[in-house]
Enzyme design. Structure first.
Site, PDB file in Angstrom:
ATOM      1  N   ASN A  98     -55.222  82.476 -46.981  1.00  0.00           N
ATOM      2  CA  ASN A  98     -53.954  81.828 -46.667  1.00  0.00           C
ATOM      3  C   ASN A  98     -53.660  80.772 -47.735  1.00  0.00           C
ATOM      4  OD1 ASN A  98     -53.402  83.208 -44.217  1.00  0.00           O
ATOM      5  ND2 ASN A  98     -54.837  81.871 -43.128  1.00  0.00           N
ATOM      6  N   THR A 132     -54.626  75.616 -43.157  1.00  0.00           N
ATOM      7  CA  THR A 132     -54.841  74.312 -42.528  1.00  0.00           C
ATOM      8  C   THR A 132     -55.948  73.512 -43.197  1.00  0.00           C
ATOM      9  OG1 THR A 132     -56.376  75.300 -40.928  1.00  0.00           O
ATOM     10  CG2 THR A 132     -54.064  75.126 -40.256  1.00  0.00           C
ATOM     11  N   HIS A 169     -60.806  79.280 -49.312  1.00  0.00           N
ATOM     12  CA  HIS A 169     -61.716  80.037 -48.455  1.00  0.00           C
ATOM     13  C   HIS A 169     -61.169  81.421 -48.213  1.00  0.00           C
ATOM     14  CE1 HIS A 169     -58.893  77.746 -45.921  1.00  0.00           C
ATOM     15  NE2 HIS A 169     -58.909  78.788 -45.091  1.00  0.00           N
ATOM     16  N   CYS A 174     -62.460  66.145 -47.073  1.00  0.00           N
ATOM     17  CA  CYS A 174     -62.389  67.609 -46.937  1.00  0.00           C
ATOM     18  C   CYS A 174     -63.481  68.129 -46.005  1.00  0.00           C
ATOM     19  CB  CYS A 174     -62.499  68.276 -48.303  1.00  0.00           C
ATOM     20  SG  CYS A 174     -62.583  70.079 -48.190  1.00  0.00           S
TER      21      CYS A 174
HETATM   22  P1  AMP Z   1     -56.843  78.399 -42.744  1.00  0.00           P
HETATM   23  O1  AMP Z   1     -55.980  78.294 -41.508  1.00  0.00           O
HETATM   24  O2  AMP Z   1     -56.654  79.664 -43.543  1.00  0.00           O
HETATM   25  O3  AMP Z   1     -56.768  77.147 -43.589  1.00  0.00           O
HETATM   26  O4  AMP Z   1     -58.326  78.534 -42.210  1.00  0.00           O
HETATM   27  C1  AMP Z   1     -59.084  77.456 -41.772  1.00  0.00           C
HETATM   28  C2  AMP Z   1     -60.058  78.008 -40.782  1.00  0.00           C
HETATM   29  O5  AMP Z   1     -61.100  77.064 -40.628  1.00  0.00           O
HETATM   30  C3  AMP Z   1     -59.474  78.260 -39.393  1.00  0.00           C
HETATM   31  O6  AMP Z   1     -59.610  79.650 -39.064  1.00  0.00           O
HETATM   32  C4  AMP Z   1     -60.313  77.363 -38.494  1.00  0.00           C
HETATM   33  O7  AMP Z   1     -60.584  77.947 -37.235  1.00  0.00           O
HETATM   34  C5  AMP Z   1     -61.562  77.167 -39.314  1.00  0.00           C
HETATM   35  N1  AMP Z   1     -62.307  75.951 -39.041  1.00  0.00           N
HETATM   36  C6  AMP Z   1     -61.820  74.687 -38.870  1.00  0.00           C
HETATM   37  N2  AMP Z   1     -62.832  73.825 -38.674  1.00  0.00           N
HETATM   38  C7  AMP Z   1     -63.976  74.541 -38.708  1.00  0.00           C
HETATM   39  C8  AMP Z   1     -65.362  74.216 -38.559  1.00  0.00           C
HETATM   40  N3  AMP Z   1     -65.783  72.947 -38.342  1.00  0.00           N
HETATM   41  N4  AMP Z   1     -66.269  75.204 -38.636  1.00  0.00           N
HETATM   42  C9  AMP Z   1     -65.873  76.484 -38.843  1.00  0.00           C
HETATM   43  N5  AMP Z   1     -64.589  76.858 -39.023  1.00  0.00           N
HETATM   44  C10 AMP Z   1     -63.652  75.903 -38.939  1.00  0.00           C
HETATM   45 ZN    ZN Z   2     -63.412  70.608 -50.225  1.00  0.00          ZN
END
Ligand code: AMP
Ligand code: ZN
Length: 117
Positions: A90, A98, A103, A9
């Protein structure tokens, strides 16, 4: 064990300090950091330190941590001087989730449409 860190994760790794992030606030139970691919002038993610795959699972299994995440969204919005902002959880790949660690997105600093796209 429910809530335990998961090896695969990304956000558990940010909590553990194994992956760098631009952290804006940390509490005993939460971490907030800037989204790596911002969708608004201010785009911050607030995560619980415990691992649950989405907000509803977090609320069901660790309600105090869920409340802490929500409280942090307000604290951060105030710190970022956001007069209006959107908080997004989401849930499910079909709406764009994703990362499978609960979060909250805090999005602000520009006008937004409703309904969302
Ligand atoms: P979700 O699409 O709601 O699952 O949000 C996941 C979010 O995590 C997306 O907006 C990504 O741009 C963000 N994300 C992915 N990897 C990282 C990272 N290493 N640092 C900060 N944000 C990230
Ligand atoms: Zn986790």
């Amino acid at each position: 064990m429910p809530g335990e860190p998961q090896d695969d994760c990304l956000f558990c790794k940010i909590v553990a300090g194994q992956i760098p992030a631009t952290i804006v606030r940390e509490t005993d139970t939460t971490v907030a950091f800037r989204d790596i691919n911002p969708q608004a002038p201010t785009h911050i993610l607030v995560i619980p330190k415990v691992h649950y795959e989405n907000a509803a699972a977090l609320a069901a299994e660790a309600p105090q941590a869920a409340a802490d995440v929500l409280r942090e969204t307000q604290v951060i919005a105030d710190e970022e001087k956001l007069e209006a902002y959107r908080t997004v959880f989401n849930t499910g790949a079909g709406v764009g989730q994703t990362v499978w660690h609960a979060h909250a997105h805090i999005l602000g600093g520009r006008g937004m449409q409703w309904p969302p796209g």
